[in-house]
Design a protein around this motif. Structure first.
Motif, short mmCIF file in Angstrom:
data_model
loop_
_atom_site.label_atom_id
_atom_site.label_comp_id
_atom_site.label_asym_id
_atom_site.label_seq_id
_atom_site.Cartn_x
_atom_site.Cartn_y
_atom_site.Cartn_z
N TYR A 29 1.20 -0.66 0.22
CA TYR A 29 0.50 -0.33 0.27
C TYR A 29 0.67 1.28 -0.27
O TYR A 29 2.30 1.37 0.11
CB TYR A 29 -0.78 -0.25 0.98
CG TYR A 29 -0.47 0.47 2.68
CD1 TYR A 29 -0.30 1.44 3.30
CD2 TYR A 29 0.90 -0.97 3.19
CE1 TYR A 29 0.23 1.54 4.23
CE2 TYR A 29 0.97 -0.48 4.76
CZ TYR A 29 1.70 0.88 5.35
OH TYR A 29 2.11 0.88 6.03
N ASP B 168 -1.33 3.64 -5.31
CA ASP B 168 -2.00 2.86 -5.58
C ASP B 168 -2.83 2.90 -5.88
O ASP B 168 -3.97 4.37 -5.93
CB ASP B 168 -2.42 2.50 -4.02
CG ASP B 168 -2.87 0.82 -3.87
OD1 ASP B 168 -2.59 0.00 -4.90
OD2 ASP B 168 -2.73 0.73 -2.45
N SER C 219 -9.03 -2.08 -6.91
CA SER C 219 -8.39 -2.30 -6.17
C SER C 219 -8.18 -3.33 -4.72
O SER C 219 -9.09 -3.92 -4.80
CB SER C 219 -9.35 -0.72 -5.12
OG SER C 219 -10.29 -1.31 -4.77
N PRO D 106 -6.39 -0.42 0.14
CA PRO D 106 -7.18 1.03 -1.06
C PRO D 106 -8.49 1.10 -0.99
O PRO D 106 -8.99 2.39 -0.74
CB PRO D 106 -6.45 0.84 -2.10
CG PRO D 106 -5.98 -0.03 -2.46
CD PRO D 106 -6.12 -1.11 -1.06
N THR E 148 -0.52 7.13 3.83
CA THR E 148 -1.53 7.10 2.91
C THR E 148 -3.01 7.71 2.60
O THR E 148 -2.96 8.58 1.60
CB THR E 148 -1.11 5.58 2.52
OG1 THR E 148 -0.10 4.59 2.59
CG2 THR E 148 -2.40 4.84 1.57
#
Length: 325
Positions: free
Chosen positions: A179, A183, A190, A194, A311
């Motif tokens: 990840y 991404d 996905s 994500p 992220t």
């Protein structure tokens, strides 16, 4: 040349041409960032519109013109359970062609060191945990992504065959679930993490009272930030030479339910989570044995909570069209 004779891994030449196939993807973009941070100044990249890796003649022409000394083969057609189940022919055919074209062209032009990126889905569905490198081909694959797994297994054998036939010190690495930046957050394409980030972030923004996730939430998964993967790749190119593929992971796993709770907390979602048990869970557990990786002197450096926070911040900064493309 046998594995125990000539080649000794050493520091890579920071001024040699280094081709990263799939540089816009999750893994490839992380490799490019890592190379740039370490002073590599001849990083070679091509977008899919500039070079279609399924077109064999074009790939050979590219290698003959560019003559890269090093290659990381991170280009692949990837997706989650739904995409793999819906389009198995695409995942098998496209990946086989990409791998064969790139590795055949690299062998013809004498690429010194190549790293092939596989996937932990190569291992049997019910293999003993944690998954050791020698578990490969000891049982049946998970049927929801068997076509993709077979393509990746073929890539491992391709790299091993180049070692045997041409004496080139190529290696393969098998990352755990990755990840991070770049991404794929789309509803269809996905992977689980994500998908969870997108789902919970949208629910938090809209004030939704309920989020429903696929499966039971009980399968255990290991997650690694892609920047750790990139670090391990450069390390292995400089410190490892062996016929065996190398597992790359963190050595720790959590249930999908635990990961979902962590993401909900990080995005600020306070509603209810439900689990749709009519949908498939996939493999019950996927935890990699990283003893071989650790024996080379490398360990992961990014914890899951911190990596998820980074992220999520990236996801929120990124244009909506780009992040769900």
């Amino acid at each position: 040349m046998s594995d125990d004779l000539a080649f000794v891994p050493s520091r890579l030449d920071r001024h040699a041409p280094f081709y990263v196939a799939g540089h816009r993807g999750l893994a490839g973009s992380a490799v490019v960032r890592r190379l740039a941070s370490e002073g590599f100044d001849r990083i070679v990249t091509r977008s899919s519109s500039e070079l279609d890796l399924t077109e064999r003649q074009d790939v050979f022409r590219f290698f003959r013109e560019q003559r890269p000394r090093y290659v990381v083969l991170a280009a692949a057609k990837v997706g989650g359970i739904l995409a793999n189940s819906t389009y198995p022919v695409d995942f098998l055919s496209v990946n086989l062609r990409i791998q064969a074209n790139v590795m055949d062209a690299a062998a013809e032009t004498g690429v010194e060191r190549l790293v092939f990126l596989g996937s932990s889905c190569i291992y049997p569905k019910l293999a003993a945990q944690p998954l050791r490198e020698d578990s490969l081909l000891t049982g049946h694959l998970e049927p929801t992504n068997d076509a993709y797994a077979i393509a990746k297994i073929a890539g491992i054998l391709h790299a091993q065959s180049v070692r045997r036939q041409y004496g080139l010190p190529w290696i393969s690495v098998m990352p755990t679930n990755l990840y991070g930046p770049n991404d794929n957050f789309s509803p269809l394409g996905s992977h689980v993490l994500p998908a969870l980030i997108r789902r919970y972030d949208e629910a938090a923004a809209s004030g939704s009272a309920v989020v429903t996730n696929w499966g039971s939430g009980n399968p255990r998964r290991e997650f690694m930030h892609v920047d750790d993967l990139a670090s391990s790749i450069v390390h292995l190119m400089e410190h490892y030479d062996g016929a065996s593929h190398v597992n790359v992971g963190t050595g720790r796993d959590l249930t999908i339910r635990e990961v979902a709770e962590m993401i909900a907390e990080l995005v600020g979602y306070r509603g209810e989570t439900r689990w749709d048990t009519s949908q498939p869970d996939g493999t019950p557990q996927k935890l990699l044995d990283i003893s071989l990786l650790r024996s080379t002197g490398w360990t992961p450096g990014i914890g899951l909570r911190g990596g998820l926070a980074r992220t999520i911040a990236w996801y929120r900064r990124t244009d909506a069209e780009l992040r769900v493309a």
